[in-house]
Each structure stands twice: as structure tokens, then as C-alpha cells.
Design a protein around this motif. Structure first.
Motif, PDB file in Angstrom:
ATOM      1  N   VAL A   1     -11.240  37.324 -38.986  1.00 19.02           N
ATOM      2  CA  VAL A   1     -10.128  36.535 -38.444  1.00 19.02           C
ATOM      3  C   VAL A   1      -8.955  37.329 -38.041  1.00 19.02           C
ATOM      4  CG1 VAL A   1      -8.015  34.989 -39.015  1.00 19.02           C
ATOM      5  CG2 VAL A   1     -10.418  34.442 -39.933  1.00 19.02           C
ATOM      6  N   ILE A   2      -8.423  37.261 -36.777  1.00 15.51           N
ATOM      7  CA  ILE A   2      -7.338  37.909 -36.072  1.00 15.51           C
ATOM      8  C   ILE A   2      -6.032  37.153 -36.262  1.00 15.51           C
ATOM      9  CG2 ILE A   2      -6.508  39.006 -34.031  1.00 15.51           C
ATOM     10  CD1 ILE A   2      -9.175  39.954 -35.149  1.00 15.51           C
ATOM     11  N   VAL A   3      -4.890  37.959 -36.986  1.00 16.40           N
ATOM     12  CA  VAL A   3      -3.650  37.274 -37.143  1.00 16.40           C
ATOM     13  C   VAL A   3      -2.809  37.853 -36.499  1.00 16.40           C
ATOM     14  CG1 VAL A   3      -2.099  36.776 -39.037  1.00 16.40           C
ATOM     15  CG2 VAL A   3      -4.525  36.582 -39.615  1.00 16.40           C
ATOM     16  N   LEU A   4      -1.702  36.972 -35.837  1.00 19.17           N
ATOM     17  CA  LEU A   4      -0.705  37.583 -35.130  1.00 19.17           C
ATOM     18  C   LEU A   4       0.356  38.014 -36.311  1.00 19.17           C
ATOM     19  CD1 LEU A   4       0.990  38.126 -32.420  1.00 19.17           C
ATOM     20  CD2 LEU A   4       1.533  35.797 -32.353  1.00 19.17           C
ATOM     21  N   ASN A   5       0.643  39.245 -36.285  1.00 17.17           N
ATOM     22  CA  ASN A   5       1.583  39.465 -37.333  1.00 17.17           C
ATOM     23  C   ASN A   5       3.124  39.371 -36.902  1.00 17.17           C
ATOM     24  OD1 ASN A   5       0.540  40.321 -39.806  1.00 17.17           O
ATOM     25  ND2 ASN A   5       0.511  42.482 -39.120  1.00 17.17           N
ATOM     26  N   HIS A   6       3.283  39.766 -35.680  1.00 17.70           N
ATOM     27  CA  HIS A   6       4.795  39.699 -34.938  1.00 17.70           C
ATOM     28  C   HIS A   6       4.763  39.412 -33.671  1.00 17.70           C
ATOM     29  CE1 HIS A   6       8.787  41.254 -34.225  1.00 17.70           C
ATOM     30  NE2 HIS A   6       8.342  42.123 -33.546  1.00 17.70           N
ATOM     31  N   CYS A   7       5.626  38.345 -33.299  1.00 15.88           N
ATOM     32  CA  CYS A   7       6.014  38.169 -31.713  1.00 15.88           C
ATOM     33  C   CYS A   7       7.403  38.415 -31.380  1.00 15.88           C
ATOM     34  CB  CYS A   7       5.286  37.042 -31.390  1.00 15.88           C
ATOM     35  SG  CYS A   7       5.721  36.523 -29.733  1.00 15.88           S
ATOM     36  N   LYS A   8       8.003  39.015 -30.800  1.00 15.82           N
ATOM     37  CA  LYS A   8       9.467  39.013 -30.467  1.00 15.82           C
ATOM     38  C   LYS A   8       9.823  39.259 -28.791  1.00 15.82           C
ATOM     39  CE  LYS A   8      13.498  41.813 -31.146  1.00 15.82           C
ATOM     40  NZ  LYS A   8      14.053  43.193 -31.671  1.00 15.82           N
ATOM     41  N   ILE A   9      10.503  38.410 -28.180  1.00  8.44           N
ATOM     42  CA  ILE A   9      10.889  38.480 -26.793  1.00  8.44           C
ATOM     43  C   ILE A   9      12.011  39.442 -26.774  1.00  8.44           C
ATOM     44  CG2 ILE A   9      11.539  37.344 -24.706  1.00  8.44           C
ATOM     45  CD1 ILE A   9       8.862  36.432 -25.894  1.00  8.44           C
ATOM     46  N   ILE A  10      11.872  40.437 -25.851  1.00  9.24           N
ATOM     47  CA  ILE A  10      12.643  41.549 -25.506  1.00  9.24           C
ATOM     48  C   ILE A  10      13.341  41.156 -24.219  1.00  9.24           C
ATOM     49  CG2 ILE A  10      13.222  44.143 -25.166  1.00  9.24           C
ATOM     50  CD1 ILE A  10      10.965  44.399 -26.962  1.00  9.24           C
ATOM     51  N   LYS A  11      14.420  40.532 -24.148  1.00  8.44           N
ATOM     52  CA  LYS A  11      14.950  40.179 -22.744  1.00  8.44           C
ATOM     53  C   LYS A  11      15.399  41.536 -22.018  1.00  8.44           C
ATOM     54  CE  LYS A  11      17.078  37.972 -19.692  1.00  8.44           C
ATOM     55  NZ  LYS A  11      16.274  36.931 -18.569  1.00  8.44           N
TER      56      LYS A  11
ATOM     57  N   SER B   1       5.172  44.062 -20.773  1.00  8.87           N
ATOM     58  CA  SER B   1       5.949  43.136 -19.962  1.00  8.87           C
ATOM     59  C   SER B   1       5.072  41.921 -19.549  1.00  8.87           C
ATOM     60  CB  SER B   1       6.263  43.933 -18.691  1.00  8.87           C
ATOM     61  OG  SER B   1       5.276  43.987 -17.876  1.00  8.87           O
ATOM     62  N   LEU B   2       5.954  40.868 -19.560  1.00 14.45           N
ATOM     63  CA  LEU B   2       5.049  39.688 -19.151  1.00 14.45           C
ATOM     64  C   LEU B   2       4.587  39.575 -17.952  1.00 14.45           C
ATOM     65  CD1 LEU B   2       7.821  36.765 -20.489  1.00 14.45           C
ATOM     66  CD2 LEU B   2       5.658  37.506 -21.564  1.00 14.45           C
ATOM     67  N   ASN B   3       4.970  40.406 -16.753  1.00 15.35           N
ATOM     68  CA  ASN B   3       4.252  40.375 -15.544  1.00 15.35           C
ATOM     69  C   ASN B   3       2.821  41.189 -15.930  1.00 15.35           C
ATOM     70  OD1 ASN B   3       5.919  39.285 -13.557  1.00 15.35           O
ATOM     71  ND2 ASN B   3       7.229  41.171 -13.500  1.00 15.35           N
ATOM     72  N   THR B   4       2.798  42.285 -16.705  1.00 17.15           N
ATOM     73  CA  THR B   4       1.359  42.858 -17.154  1.00 17.15           C
ATOM     74  C   THR B   4       0.785  41.902 -18.184  1.00 17.15           C
ATOM     75  OG1 THR B   4       2.495  45.019 -16.935  1.00 17.15           O
ATOM     76  CG2 THR B   4       0.500  44.837 -18.128  1.00 17.15           C
ATOM     77  N   LEU B   5       1.331  41.255 -18.947  1.00 18.28           N
ATOM     78  CA  LEU B   5       0.447  40.513 -19.875  1.00 18.28           C
ATOM     79  C   LEU B   5      -0.103  39.144 -19.359  1.00 18.28           C
ATOM     80  CD1 LEU B   5      -0.546  39.905 -22.783  1.00 18.28           C
ATOM     81  CD2 LEU B   5       1.612  38.797 -23.009  1.00 18.28           C
ATOM     82  N   CYS B   6       0.549  38.635 -18.568  1.00 19.44           N
ATOM     83  CA  CYS B   6      -0.075  37.305 -17.845  1.00 19.44           C
ATOM     84  C   CYS B   6       0.599  37.029 -16.641  1.00 19.44           C
ATOM     85  CB  CYS B   6       0.352  36.100 -18.940  1.00 19.44           C
ATOM     86  SG  CYS B   6       2.354  35.941 -19.054  1.00 19.44           S
ATOM     87  N   SER B   7       1.086  37.954 -15.827  1.00 20.59           N
ATOM     88  CA  SER B   7       1.701  37.968 -14.282  1.00 20.59           C
ATOM     89  C   SER B   7       2.490  36.728 -14.557  1.00 20.59           C
ATOM     90  CB  SER B   7       0.165  37.628 -13.592  1.00 20.59           C
ATOM     91  OG  SER B   7      -0.516  38.333 -13.459  1.00 20.59           O
TER      92      SER B   7
ATOM     93  N   ASN C   1      10.287  37.861 -13.995  1.00 20.04           N
ATOM     94  CA  ASN C   1       9.519  37.827 -15.333  1.00 20.04           C
ATOM     95  C   ASN C   1       9.519  39.299 -15.607  1.00 20.04           C
ATOM     96  OD1 ASN C   1       8.038  35.145 -15.254  1.00 20.04           O
ATOM     97  ND2 ASN C   1       7.477  35.732 -13.366  1.00 20.04           N
ATOM     98  N   ASP C   2      10.644  39.937 -15.818  1.00 24.36           N
ATOM     99  CA  ASP C   2      10.831  41.289 -16.127  1.00 24.36           C
ATOM    100  C   ASP C   2      11.020  41.415 -17.834  1.00 24.36           C
ATOM    101  OD1 ASP C   2      10.806  41.962 -13.617  1.00 24.36           O
ATOM    102  OD2 ASP C   2      12.957  41.832 -13.293  1.00 24.36           O
ATOM    103  N   ASP C   3      11.101  40.362 -18.383  1.00 20.11           N
ATOM    104  CA  ASP C   3      11.002  40.611 -19.859  1.00 20.11           C
ATOM    105  C   ASP C   3       9.858  41.099 -20.361  1.00 20.11           C
ATOM    106  OD1 ASP C   3      13.388  39.272 -19.521  1.00 20.11           O
ATOM    107  OD2 ASP C   3      12.839  37.462 -20.436  1.00 20.11           O
ATOM    108  N   TYR C   4      10.070  41.684 -21.737  1.00 21.05           N
ATOM    109  CA  TYR C   4       9.049  42.418 -22.569  1.00 21.05           C
ATOM    110  C   TYR C   4       8.664  41.422 -23.704  1.00 21.05           C
ATOM    111  CZ  TYR C   4       8.517  46.604 -19.634  1.00 21.05           C
ATOM    112  OH  TYR C   4       8.255  47.685 -19.073  1.00 21.05           O
ATOM    113  N   VAL C   5       7.721  41.589 -24.280  1.00 21.13           N
ATOM    114  CA  VAL C   5       7.143  41.024 -25.603  1.00 21.13           C
ATOM    115  C   VAL C   5       6.653  41.952 -26.485  1.00 21.13           C
ATOM    116  CG1 VAL C   5       4.821  40.438 -24.731  1.00 21.13           C
ATOM    117  CG2 VAL C   5       5.892  38.928 -26.746  1.00 21.13           C
ATOM    118  N   GLU C   6       6.819  42.020 -27.727  1.00 19.38           N
ATOM    119  CA  GLU C   6       6.474  43.095 -28.674  1.00 19.38           C
ATOM    120  C   GLU C   6       5.685  42.223 -29.625  1.00 19.38           C
ATOM    121  OE1 GLU C   6       8.989  46.279 -30.878  1.00 19.38           O
ATOM    122  OE2 GLU C   6       9.165  44.513 -32.091  1.00 19.38           O
ATOM    123  N   LEU C   7       4.383  42.725 -29.681  1.00 17.18           N
ATOM    124  CA  LEU C   7       3.545  42.212 -30.453  1.00 17.18           C
ATOM    125  C   LEU C   7       2.575  43.101 -31.580  1.00 17.18           C
ATOM    126  CD1 LEU C   7       1.618  40.398 -27.466  1.00 17.18           C
ATOM    127  CD2 LEU C   7       2.992  39.132 -29.030  1.00 17.18           C
ATOM    128  N   SER C   8       2.438  42.449 -32.584  1.00 23.39           N
ATOM    129  CA  SER C   8       1.450  43.178 -33.515  1.00 23.39           C
ATOM    130  C   SER C   8       0.335  42.358 -34.130  1.00 23.39           C
ATOM    131  CB  SER C   8       2.300  43.789 -34.773  1.00 23.39           C
ATOM    132  OG  SER C   8       2.846  42.836 -35.471  1.00 23.39           O
TER     133      SER C   8
END
Length: 531
Positions: free
Chosen positions: A248-258, A179-185, A119-126
Motif C-alpha cells: 500500500v502506498i500512502v500519501l504522507n504530506h501534500c502542500k501547495i506552494i504558491k 511544479s504543477l506544470n511539470t506534474l500535470c501540465s 500554473n506556476d505553483d508548486y506542490v510538495e509531496l511525500s
């Protein structure tokens, strides 16, 4: 497997212990397949992989009788030995099974390898917000967002805290990577708790609201659905009948960084090119090779330090050069030699050890050893010790590879030297330039000289810079004094020397945005398999 007729078959894998050739430890055993001459075993055998080690494996195939009592009551149909590096680099290794006495049988075994996904991938969020509650009397709220991962015991671990956006009830927070490990193990269904506060200078921030989600839910944004959540203040929800939310909280951007691993690149066809990669110091400070005190002295029964270092490192790297026939262990221009006087009394900082400039390649590690031993009587050791020309030569080949924009060749330059170099400024300049290229430099210090300059090149104590002040883009040099491993096994030296290479490979390709070549696109017909 392709086998002669047999009633029941089981495959076992053992790993020879490093301290004894006669002992081994069992790794695992497959299921038993009955009445089949070409069994395909379904059980996956898990083995830890270390690039910097030679991990020898032995596969044994047994014919099991119905009333068997362990492997002692079975008939061994054959065995196959290889290294884990060979399997990894080829992805699919086929070899003949050997009977007792190492006689080749008509049966063969095929082993395929695959990296166990992590689970070494990263996710970019805003995120952004709309119409948050105003907590300040004379101005608007100064909101920031915190994201917590909910642990198995119910506690929360802070994953990320955004910056504070001042005086804004509809803030847009900056994007961030985690990282996905940090975000959700790595658990996509793990609960994430998100809280919004109004920042106060005294540290007593005012709670605005919260919501819960999961990474699985966040990922639906990738499907074109914009995710948003009501920001709830539980106290208001209980007290106010018509309460809807506190914003209201809106997810602007979600990108998987392999984040690709070292094995992704190796299995995708990247070769650890040990070609054009060995530089041997032939300066006079090594002593006359005919004298037993010389570092180049060829003892009839014991290899010198140059040979020990060369073989220890070369045995690892040879498993990853798939561009050459498997029966040729290594294709290596180890013929790049530092500072020698040729028979025509011409000082050279770069010549072929086999004296064939048009075809300087040697056939395997043994070929390199023979070329090294054969050239010593034909040359006169000289000086000074300049290594910049060698680095520049390998960098020239690496530069050509860089322009392909593919992860196909990564170069390792092994420099074996006995002391202080005399072109330090040029060497620093060459290393800074090489740090932009797909290559690493390994320096092994032979003998008991002062190696403080070499340790500076390593960069572990600080960032290496060129004489003009330009820093290296990434750390590509690893220095190891051979004297620290004089009484250790060759494996210990290789492990120390090569331990940083996998990260250096990954750092280079990730920084360049170069992905591993797709395994399905890689033409397996071009990959040589052992007979």
C-alpha cells in the motif's frame, strides 16, 4: 463608461506600432451594447505584458448605426491613451475620453486589469509504503517510487524519482517539490502513473507494483483525508485468485506552494520605487560639459547619452510609482550624483542635483532632465569614480523597507557612468550586502571606456563575491554598455536593462516568504487615478 445618449456602442483597442506614430495594430473589439449610456462591456481583452517595454494602448469608443459597415461608418465618441504599465500598477484606471483635437469630453472610461492565471505553483509531496512485496532472497526489497505524467498521446513523462530506501518493505521517502506544470501540465484531472521498483545494482530493477491517480485526487489530502492506494502488480492480479495487492502506498504530506508572479506583487500594491535611485557620473573623465566632445555636452537639438539612458529607463519605471500624483510622472532623487566638485570647492560623492538636500526630489522625468541640465554650469567635474556610497545610500532605504515584512517598496538604483570605478572592493562589498535587500542595481556604461569591471559586477560569468569571499545572495546587478544601443531605439535599451527586474523582484519576496498584499485589503482610495 459614462456617455451621452447613443443607440449602439462598441469599444476597440489598438496598439501603436513602435516604428510609426501614425500607424497602429488592432488588438481586439468588445461586443456592441445597444441603447445604453453607461455600458459595462463583458468581453475580456487579452494583451501580452512586458515590464521592460512601454506598451502604449489606445481605446476608441464608437457609436454604431444599425446598418453599419465596419468602423468607417461609425461615429467616434472619443478615445483614451495610456500605457499598459499604468493600468497594471493602478489595477483600475479612469480617464476622460478625448474628442477630436484632444478636447476633453464629459464622458469617461474605466479600465480594470487582472493577470491571467497560470500554473506556476508548486506542490510538495511525500509518500510512504506499507508491506511491499519482498523481491530479494537474502534481504528485503530496496524500493523507490517513480511518478509519470500521462501525455495526450498515451505516452508517459517522468516527473519524479524518489531516492532508494535500502532493505525496507515499509519505506518512508523524502518529500519533494514539483511544479504543477511539470506534474500535470496544469490539468488537475490528468492521469498520473506511479510505479514502485526494487532497486538492483545491475540496473535490472524488479517491478513491485503500480497505481494510477490524479492531482485532483491527491489534493483531497488537503481536506484532512489521508489518501492511500493499493500497489498492484497486474501479472499477480491475473494469476492469483486471492491477490489483494503488493503493498500500500500512502500519501504522507501534500502542500501547495504558491509561486507569486511579478504582477501579483505590483497589483498587490508593491511600488517599483524609482525614488532615491539615479546616480550620474560627474567625474572629470567625461570631459568639459562646454566642449562638444564631452559626454555631458548639452546639444541644443539632440540629447546626450546620459539623457537618452535616463529617459529610456525612467519612462518604464514611472508607471509603477503610485505613491505620487499621476500628473507628476516620476518622483526621483536623481540628485544622487557621483563625484563632483561643488561651487565651494568641496569634493562630494553624493549630492542633490537640484542642490536642495532637504527636498532633492524632482517632478517627473522632465524635472530630472531639467535638474541635470541646470547643475552642469554650477559644478566642476572631478574624481575619483566611487559608486559604493550611492549603493550604500539606497541600501539604507531598502533596509528600512525590509523590516516592514511587507511587499510594498522595491528599489531600483540606476547608475550612469562613463568608465572604470576606483572603489571596486567597497562596491563589491556594498552589492553583496544589497543582495539581501529589496533592491536592484542597473548600470549603464556611457562612452567607449573599458567596462570589464562592470561586467564582473553583473555576475553573469560567475558568482560575485565580496573581498572577504562572501557570495551575493542573489543576482541584483544588470550592466549594459550604451554603445551597444547607440543606433537602436530607446525602447531596445530599456528592454535590455530592465528585462531581469521582474524575476529579481519575485526572487527576493519568494525567498523571504513575503506574499503580495491582499488585493481586497489594499485601500484603493490611496491609489491615485489619472483625471
Amino acid at each position: 463608461l459614462s456617455l451621452p445618449p447613443s443607440p449602439s456602442i462598441s469599444l476597440s483597442v489598438s496598439l501603436p506600432l513602435p516604428l510609426s506614430l501614425s500607424l497602429s495594430v488592432s488588438v481586439d473589439r468588445t461586443e456592441v451594447i445597444r441603447s445604453c449610456i453607461s455600458p459595462v462591456f463583458s468581453k475580456v481583452l487579452l494583451v501580452d505584458y512586458y515590464f521592460e517595454e512601454v506598451q502604449r494602448l489606445r481605446y476608441e469608443l464608437h457609436d454604431i448605426s444599425p446598418a453599419h459597415n465596419g468602423l468607417r461608418d461609425t461615429d467616434c465618441l472619443g478615445a483614451m491613451e495610456c500605457t499598459l504599465g499604468q493600468i497594471v500598477s493602478q489595477r483600475k484606471l479612469s480617464k476622460a475620453l478625448l474628442k477630436q483635437g484632444n478636447a476633453t469630453s464629459k464622458s469617461s472610461i474605466t479600465v480594470t486589469s487582472e493577470e491571467l492565471s497560470g500554473n506556476d505553483d508548486y506542490v510538495e509531496l511525500s509518500f510512504r509504503a506499507r508491506k511491499l512485496d519482498d523481491k530479494d532472497f537474502f534481504s528485503k526489497s530496496d524500493p523507490f517510487l517513480e511518478i509519470f505524467r500521462i501525455n495526450d498521446d498515451g505516452s508517459g513523462s517522468l516527473v519524479h524519482r524518489t531516492e532508494t530506501v535500502m532493505n525496507d518493505l515499509s519505506p518512508v521517502w523524502k518529500s519533494f517539490k514539483v511544479s504543477l506544470n511539470t506534474l500535470c501540465s496544469g490539468d488537475h484531472d490528468r492521469q498520473l502513473k506511479c510505479t514502485v521498483y526494487d532497486w538492483d545494482s545491475n540496473g535490472k530493477h524488479d517491478f513491485i507494483g503500480e497505481f494510477q491517480t490524479t492531482y485532483k485526487e491527491i489534493r483531497t489530502d488537503l481536506e484532512g483525508r489521508q489518501m492511500q492506494w493499493d500497489c498492484i502488480n497486474p501479472k499477480y492480479q491475473l494469476k492469483k485468485k486471492n491477490y489483494r495487492n503488493s503493498g500500500v502506498i500512502v500519501l504522507n504530506h501534500c502542500k501547495i506552494i504558491k509561486m507569486y508572479s511579478f504582477l501579483d506583487y505590483i497589483m498587490g500594491g508593491c511600488q517599483i520605487q524609482f525614488t532615491v535611485s539615479v546616480a550620474i557620473d560627474f567625474t572629470a573623465s567625461n570631459g568639459d560639459p562646454k566642449n562638444s566632445c564631452s559626454l555631458h555636452y548639452i546639444h541644443p537639438y539632440q540629447p546626450n547619452e546620459y539623457l537618452k539612458a535616463l529617459v529610456a529607463v525612467g519612462e518604464i519605471c514611472q508607471d509603477y510609482d503610485s505613491s505620487i500624483p499621476v500628473d507628476i510622472t516620476l518622483c526621483c532623487e536623481a540628485c544622487l550624483c557621483v563625484n563632483s566638485t561643488l561651487t565651494r570647492s568641496q569634493v562630494s560623492h553624493d549630492f542633490a542635483v537640484n542642490f536642495d538636500e532637504d527636498n532633492p526630489e524632482c517632478s517627473g522625468i522632465q524635472g530630472v532632465v531639467e535638474a541635470y541640465q541646470g547643475c552642469l554650469p554650477k559644478i566642476q567635474l572631478y574624481g575619483p569614480t566611487n559608486i559604493a556610497p550611492i549603493i550604500q545610500k539606497v541600501a539604507s532605504s531598502a533596509s528600512e523597507e525590509m523590516h516592514t515584512k511587507e511587499a510594498m517598496e522595491y528599489f531600483i538604483l540606476l547608475i550612469l557612468t562613463d568608465g572604470v570605478i576606483t572603489d571596486m572592493a567597497d562596491t563589491r562589498e556594498a552589492i553583496v550586502h544589497a543582495s539581501h535587500l529589496p533592491m536592484s542595481v542597473i548600470i549603464v556604461g556611457v562612452g567607449n571606456a573599458d567596462f570589464s569591471d562592470m561586467q564582473m559586477l553583473d555576475g553573469d560569468d560567475g558568482i560575485l563575491r565580496s573581498p572577504k569571499g562572501e557570495p551575493v545572495l542573489r543576482d541584483i546587478v544588470q550592466f549594459v554598455p550604451f554603445k551597444d544601443f547607440k543606433h537602436a531605439s530607446p525602447a531596445a535599451l530599456a528592454k535590455s536593462v530592465l528585462a531581469e527586474v521582474p524575476n529579481q523582484v519575485v526572487d527576493y519576496y519568494n525567498a523571504k516568504g513575503i506574499h503580495p498584499k491582499c488585493l481586497s485589503d489594499y485601500d484603493e482610495s490611496t491609489r491615485p487615478f489619472s483625471p
